[in-house]
Scaffold this motif. Structure first.
Motif, short mmCIF file in Angstrom:
data_model
loop_
_atom_site.label_atom_id
_atom_site.label_comp_id
_atom_site.label_asym_id
_atom_site.label_seq_id
_atom_site.Cartn_x
_atom_site.Cartn_y
_atom_site.Cartn_z
N PHE A 1 -8.80 19.34 64.79
CA PHE A 1 -8.66 20.69 64.27
C PHE A 1 -8.70 21.71 65.39
CE2 PHE A 1 -10.72 24.53 62.40
CZ PHE A 1 -9.67 24.92 61.58
N PHE A 2 -9.64 21.52 66.32
CA PHE A 2 -9.72 22.43 67.48
C PHE A 2 -8.45 22.34 68.32
CE2 PHE A 2 -14.64 22.22 67.58
CZ PHE A 2 -14.69 23.24 66.65
N THR A 3 -7.93 21.13 68.45
CA THR A 3 -6.68 20.94 69.20
C THR A 3 -5.53 21.67 68.52
OG1 THR A 3 -7.44 18.76 69.94
CG2 THR A 3 -5.09 19.24 70.17
N LEU A 4 -5.48 21.56 67.20
CA LEU A 4 -4.43 22.24 66.44
C LEU A 4 -4.55 23.76 66.58
CD1 LEU A 4 -2.05 22.03 64.49
CD2 LEU A 4 -3.69 22.01 62.60
N LEU A 5 -5.78 24.27 66.52
CA LEU A 5 -5.99 25.71 66.71
C LEU A 5 -5.53 26.15 68.10
CD1 LEU A 5 -9.47 26.46 65.08
CD2 LEU A 5 -7.20 27.02 64.20
N LEU A 6 -5.86 25.35 69.11
CA LEU A 6 -5.43 25.67 70.46
C LEU A 6 -3.91 25.66 70.56
CD1 LEU A 6 -6.14 26.28 73.40
CD2 LEU A 6 -6.32 23.80 73.80
N GLY A 7 -3.29 24.68 69.89
CA GLY A 7 -1.84 24.61 69.88
C GLY A 7 -1.19 25.82 69.22
N ILE A 8 -1.78 26.27 68.11
CA ILE A 8 -1.26 27.46 67.43
C ILE A 8 -1.38 28.68 68.33
CG2 ILE A 8 -1.67 29.04 65.49
CD1 ILE A 8 -2.51 26.60 63.84
N PHE A 9 -2.51 28.77 69.03
CA PHE A 9 -2.69 29.89 69.96
C PHE A 9 -1.62 29.84 71.05
CE2 PHE A 9 -4.24 31.26 74.11
CZ PHE A 9 -4.54 32.58 73.86
N LEU A 10 -1.37 28.64 71.62
CA LEU A 10 -0.38 28.52 72.68
C LEU A 10 1.01 28.92 72.20
CD1 LEU A 10 -1.48 25.14 74.34
CD2 LEU A 10 -1.88 27.46 75.18
N LEU A 11 1.35 28.53 70.98
CA LEU A 11 2.66 28.88 70.42
C LEU A 11 2.78 30.39 70.20
CD1 LEU A 11 3.18 25.99 67.85
CD2 LEU A 11 4.44 26.36 69.99
N SER B 1 -15.93 14.03 62.75
CA SER B 1 -16.00 14.54 64.12
C SER B 1 -14.65 14.48 64.81
CB SER B 1 -17.04 13.76 64.93
OG SER B 1 -16.75 12.38 64.92
N ILE B 2 -13.85 13.44 64.50
CA ILE B 2 -12.52 13.37 65.08
C ILE B 2 -11.62 14.42 64.43
CG2 ILE B 2 -10.44 11.93 65.19
CD1 ILE B 2 -12.50 11.35 67.30
N ARG B 3 -11.75 14.61 63.13
CA ARG B 3 -10.99 15.67 62.49
C ARG B 3 -11.35 17.02 63.10
NH1 ARG B 3 -11.27 15.73 56.12
NH2 ARG B 3 -13.38 16.27 56.73
N LYS B 4 -12.60 17.17 63.45
CA LYS B 4 -13.05 18.42 64.06
C LYS B 4 -12.37 18.64 65.41
CE LYS B 4 -17.33 20.79 65.42
NZ LYS B 4 -18.80 20.65 65.53
#
Length: 455
Positions: free
Chosen positions: A113-123, A107-110
């Protein structure tokens, strides 16, 4: 016998960890306040300290926030502070990355993972649509690195280790509040910023107010979550209300109330458990006595209390409603954002970009010319996110926040209340994504509130 030994070991660990943090705090603060030349060294010290472990990373991030937000009447300014903050973030990310394990809770990886996806979107959004590409990229990278580092650091600690560190964080914030009290009678420092709002040991009433609101939420959340609330916590909660009012930070006061009331009402729904199990404090005799005394106090104070609250909410303006007061305070900022939203509804103007680019002064590194920071004043974070990221970006941020709130509710009423409050304070000052300022404290508390499910 085994349990007794384990308790003894944890007590020793708690004592050592507390001494480490206290020693680090004293050294860092001494370096920060001694002179302009040593102010930058305080961040170098924190960066080195962060390399010693996960708990040290979190402590270093908190202390970095404190050193950045110190009252200028107590600590000199320095040209190296912006670079120093990024050095601490980099050291923390390296320290946690070096210690990370592949096998962590799903659940923490999840969430990570969502945080990483959001970061990629922001970049990607920054590269494609920002009016100041390099600054948006820096801001997005700093934010996502801080969030991922904090999530990994908290999760890498044992359950007891998290509790110890979270207790230390609460103690530090309460100490900052108590240390600020003498400055009430030293207006040249305590009211340095504008002469009317109390700022304590921090650099602005709009920083002190939200900080004390979070302290009040931590204390109030503890009252709601315990079957027998402590009188000490009741007294601290009352002090928090007084100091928030003295700061003049209206949004902070409303956020604290909304956080406590919202958590009491919504946490059972988000967590999927009964109210009696989630909020046992509401049924305690002490809490009921507090409500009765508060009611009697309100009646006794009468006109004096009404006059003080009116002055706090409307700040001696001609406004007659909270909406009018908000319009008078932040309306001009919101109007600028709305114009940009109408012009760029789908993609926005760029992450972290000021509503008027001409007013945006970016501080850059003197050697490489890299962007370090920029003062961008915005109120009402939801509108600011829509302005900067457009409809699709705002939807992505909203989805991420929903996941965060869901996990926070499962961690207990106290942490759910903290999440509501730290989000609500952004309705007066958009600070959630500013890791070089108040945003760092918000993200430390947010990450602490989502890594552990107690229900």
């Amino acid at each position: 016998m085994h349990s007794v030994n384990m308790e003894a070991v944890e007590t020793v660990k708690k004592t050592r960890s507390g001494k480490w943090m206290l020693g680090c705090l004293l050294v860092a603060v001494l370096l920060r306040v001694a002179s302009e030349s040593t102010a930058s060294l305080s961040y170098l010290f924190l960066a080195a300290y962060a390399l010693f472990g996960r708990a040290q990373v979190i402590q270093a991030f908190v202390l970095s926030w404190l050193l950045t937000m110190l009252n200028p009447g107590l600590a000199p300014d320095s040209s190296g502070l912006s670079a120093g903050r990024y050095l601490v973030i980099f050291a923390g990310a390296v320290s946690v990355g070096f210690r990370s394990r592949i096998a962590v809770e799903f659940s923490i990886r999840k969430l990570s993972f969502f945080t990483l996806l959001l970061g990629i979107f922001l970049l990607a959004h920054s590269v494609l649509f920002s009016a100041a590409v390099d600054f948006s990229i820096l801001k997005a990278m700093a934010w996502v690195v801080v969030v991922l580092t904090l999530l990994s650091a908290w999760q890498g600690l044992s359950m007891q280790g998290r509790k110890i560190l979270f207790d230390q964080l609460q103690t530090l914030l309460v100490v900052l509040m108590l240390v600020s009290l003498p400055l009430l009678v030293i207006p040249t420092i305590g009211y340095l910023r504008n002469g009317t709002g109390f700022q304590g040991v921090l650099n602005h009433p709009q920083a002190f107010g939200p900080t004390i609101a979070l302290v009040g939420t931590l204390v109030g959340g503890r009252l709601l979550g315990e079957k027998k609330p402590r009188w000490r916590d009741i007294a601290l909660l009352g002090l928090c209300f007084v100091l928030v009012v003295l700061s003049g930070a209206r949004t902070a006061g409303l956020a604290m109330v909304a956080g406590l009331v919202g958590a009491a009402a919504l946490s059972p729904i988000f967590a999927g458990v009964s109210r009696s199990r989630m909020v046992p404090g509401l049924r305690s005799q002490r809490f009921q006595i507090l409500l009765v005394l508060s009611f009697v106090g309100v009646i006794a104070a009468g006109p004096v209390l009404v006059d003080r609250i009116t002055n706090y909410l409307f700040k001696q303006s001609d406004a007659s409603t909270l909406f009018d007061a908000a319009e008078a305070s932040r309306g001009f900022l919101v109007q600028k954002m709305i114009v940009n939203i109408e012009d760029n509804p789908l993609v926005g103007i760029g992450f972290g970009i000021a509503s008027e680019l001409a007013d945006m002064e970016i501080e850059r590194d003197s050697i490489l010319g890299l962007p370090l920071s920029a003062v961008v004043e915005k109120g009402v974070m939801p509108i600011a996110v829509l302005e900067e990221l457009g409809i699709f970006g705002a939807a992505a941020v909203l989805a991420w926040l929903f996941v965060v709130l869901r996990r926070g509710a499962r961690a207990g009423v106290q942490k759910f209340a903290v999440l509501i409050t730290l989000l609500m304070v952004n309705f007066g000052e958009s600070m959630f994504f500013s890791v070089g300022g108040m945003g760092m404290l918000l993200l430390v508390l947010l990450s602490a509130s989502v890594v552990e499910e107690s229900l």
